[in-house]
Write an enzyme that holds these catalytic residues in place. Structure first.
Site, PDB file in Angstrom:
ATOM      1  N   GLY A  42      25.691  47.635  48.073  1.00 55.32           N
ATOM      2  CA  GLY A  42      26.351  46.775  49.042  1.00 55.32           C
ATOM      3  C   GLY A  42      27.840  46.783  48.832  1.00 55.32           C
ATOM      4  N   GLY A  43      28.523  45.804  49.409  1.00 51.28           N
ATOM      5  CA  GLY A  43      29.966  45.752  49.297  1.00 51.28           C
ATOM      6  C   GLY A  43      30.422  45.552  47.862  1.00 51.28           C
ATOM      7  CG  PHE A  44      29.367  43.111  43.733  1.00 56.47           C
ATOM      8  CD1 PHE A  44      30.083  41.943  43.565  1.00 56.47           C
ATOM      9  CD2 PHE A  44      28.977  43.821  42.611  1.00 56.47           C
ATOM     10  CE1 PHE A  44      30.416  41.498  42.294  1.00 56.47           C
ATOM     11  CE2 PHE A  44      29.304  43.383  41.345  1.00 56.47           C
ATOM     12  CZ  PHE A  44      30.031  42.215  41.187  1.00 56.47           C
ATOM     13  N   GLY A  45      28.723  46.686  45.043  1.00 55.93           N
ATOM     14  CA  GLY A  45      28.472  47.898  44.280  1.00 55.93           C
ATOM     15  C   GLY A  45      26.992  48.228  44.261  1.00 55.93           C
ATOM     16  CB  CYS A  46      25.106  50.720  42.359  1.00 62.87           C
ATOM     17  SG  CYS A  46      26.027  52.057  43.109  1.00 62.87           S
ATOM     18  N   GLY A  74      19.503  49.679  45.455  1.00 64.40           N
ATOM     19  CA  GLY A  74      20.256  49.564  46.702  1.00 64.40           C
ATOM     20  C   GLY A  74      21.731  49.451  46.395  1.00 64.40           C
ATOM     21  CE  LYS A  87      25.702  41.482  43.107  1.00 64.59           C
ATOM     22  NZ  LYS A  87      25.703  40.696  44.370  1.00 64.59           N
ATOM     23  CG  ASP A  97      27.086  37.506  54.193  1.00 63.01           C
ATOM     24  OD1 ASP A  97      27.008  37.698  55.432  1.00 63.01           O
ATOM     25  OD2 ASP A  97      27.143  38.445  53.373  1.00 63.01           O
TER      26      ASP A  97
END
Length: 467
Positions: free
Chosen positions: A133-137, A131, A162, A257
């Site tokens: 997200g805002g952080f990365g893959c 998956g 991550k 969050d």
């Protein structure tokens, strides 16, 4: 964002490009791995990236979490950013003097080299992608049980790796927050951080692999509904995680969050909180709150936090109430595809939560009566308390845990209840009446349309004769 095995692929895969003349094998792999060069660990943000809107109406900041196209706008990040404070991650990285001075990690964390993680994830190939997200893959990988060396897929310890996307929303500061909080806060209901990599431009985190993925997947994307007892088990586990952060950790932590996509499930459906990039140290001493920029996810953030930027542990309690409501109803916190008046889950459900009779109408219909009546009533009352507009009226998370403890094991199933069967019969009867009324209205409409057409024909014929 989940670190589990998510069968509903988050990211569309692209076929590898052919190696150009004079190129080497490393360059070819860089073009295939998550669409970008491995040197920067990829910008896994696809064209489906969601635009996050600031609730205050100020600068919008992009946030990506790969989802099916039709669901791409379901969750929106709440990010208030002033123009004077907005900087790129590249600028942040370049302005940080010595990362080693900032990094304060627990001794039990393993330190990986970039090449080890590259090999552990099979060169970060798309087939290993879990998956984004805002952080990365996030990639699936395999390492030694007690070491850092990569091993053959299917052997050793399965992990989720991550990567930091240098062009994304979150950067080095959030990476440090993840290491700081998860590296020093071991708990059964927090996802375990195995280790990290900090090497040149590369920032990677290595977590335990969560085979059942996120709660979000089970509630909203899978065809089979999550059973009632498991929903309550997950709610209890997530509540224990928040209670630990608020009341048991050496220093209080506000998660900031809390949402279904950040609740991960292991093989036995034990819930663990993930993604601590937005977490903040809670107020200490005589301070009542922490003042911050408003960050979180639209639909989950507490109203007083959105309005003032004053962050307290009760902000997390409100977010827990939203998630508990999602588990009760099977609906997302924000859903623009619902009829008018039902877009915002909290506002739609709030009037029913305190009514012992009408709250049954908002329960997830896919449960088909396979839920505890007492448990559902207790959970609805608890959700109402957590969602109180007055933060002081919300319970502490330790109180939430005590309320939830007996709920997974209650056996008074609604399907065998005379009241529920009567209610279901009334619902079916009402639905039949509604359908019959609609059918009759449609027939009358068609009948009127037919005679209007006939009248127009006669009028045209009469006009022609008169001429």
């Amino acid at each position: 964002m989940g670190f589990g095995n998510q069968s509903e692929s988050f990211v569309e895969k692209k076929s590898p490009r052919k190696k150009k003349d004079g190129g080497n094998e490393e360059e070819e792999e860089e073009e295939t791995g998550c669409w970008v060069r491995l040197r920067f660990m990829g910008s896994c943000m696809s064209s489906r990236s969601r635009v996050d809107n600031s609730l205050s109406g100020r600068t919008a900041t992009p946030y990506a979490e790969s989802k099916p196209e039709k669901e791409k706008s379901r969750d929106q990040q709440v990010v208030s950013v002033s123009s004077t404070t907005t900087t790129s991650n590249a600028e942040t990285a370049s302005s940080t003097p010595k990362y080693s001075e900032e990094l304060k990690v627990a001794s039990q964390l393993r330190k990986f080299t970039f090449i080890d993680l590259k090999l552990a994830t099979r060169n970060f190939r798309p087939e290993s992608l879990l998956g984004e997200g805002g952080f990365g893959c996030v990639f699936k990988g395999w390492i030694e049980e007690n070491g850092t060396a990569p091993v053959k897929p299917g052997t050793g310890l399965t992990v989720a790796v991550k990567t930091l996307n240098v062009e994304g929303l979150q950067g080095h500061k959030e990476w440090l927050a993840e290491v700081d909080f998860l590296g020093n806060l071991p708990h059964p209901n927090l996802v375990k951080l195995v280790g990290y990599c900090i090497e040149d431009d590369h920032r990677l985190l290595v977590y335990e692999f969560m085979p059942r993925g996120s709660l979000e997947n089970h509630l909203f994307r899978r065809s089979l509904p999550l059973p009632w007892s498991i929903r309550m088990k997950v709610a209890l586990g997530a509540a224990k995680g928040l209670a630990f952060l608020h009341e048991e950790a050496q220093r209080p932590v506000i998660y900031r969050d809390f949402k279904t996509s950040n609740i991960l499930l292991d093989a036995d459906y034990n819930a663990k909180l993930s993604d601590f990039g937005l977490a903040k140290d809670g107020p200490e001493g005589d301070k009542s709150h922490v003042s911050t920029r408003v960050m979180g996810t639209y639909g989950y953030a507490a109203p007083e936090y959105v309005m003032t930027g004053h962050l307290t542990s009760k902000s997390d309690v409100y977010s827990f109430g939203v998630v508990l409501l999602e588990m009760l109803t099977g609906r997302r916190s924000m859903d623009k595809n619902r009829p008018n008046g039902e877009h915002n889950l909290v506002e739609w459900a709030r009037p029913h939560l305190g009514d012992k009779r009408s709250f049954f109408r908002i329960l997830d219909p896919r449960l088909e009566g396979h839920f505890s009546i007492k448990g559902a009533q207790k959970a609805a009352q608890l959700a109402a308390q957590c969602l109180s507009r007055d933060p002081k009226a919300r319970p502490r998370m330790s109180e939430v845990v005590e309320t939830l403890k007996p709920l997974p094991n209650l056996k008074d199933m609604a399907s065998s209840s005379y009241y529920f069967q009567t209610m279901q019969s009334d619902r079916v009867r009402l639905l039949n009446i509604t359908n019959l009324t609609h059918h009759r209205n449609q027939e009358q409409k068609n009948h009127r349309l037919h005679w209007r057409i006939e009248a127009e024909k006669l009028h045209r014929q009469w006009t022609t004769v008169c001429r």
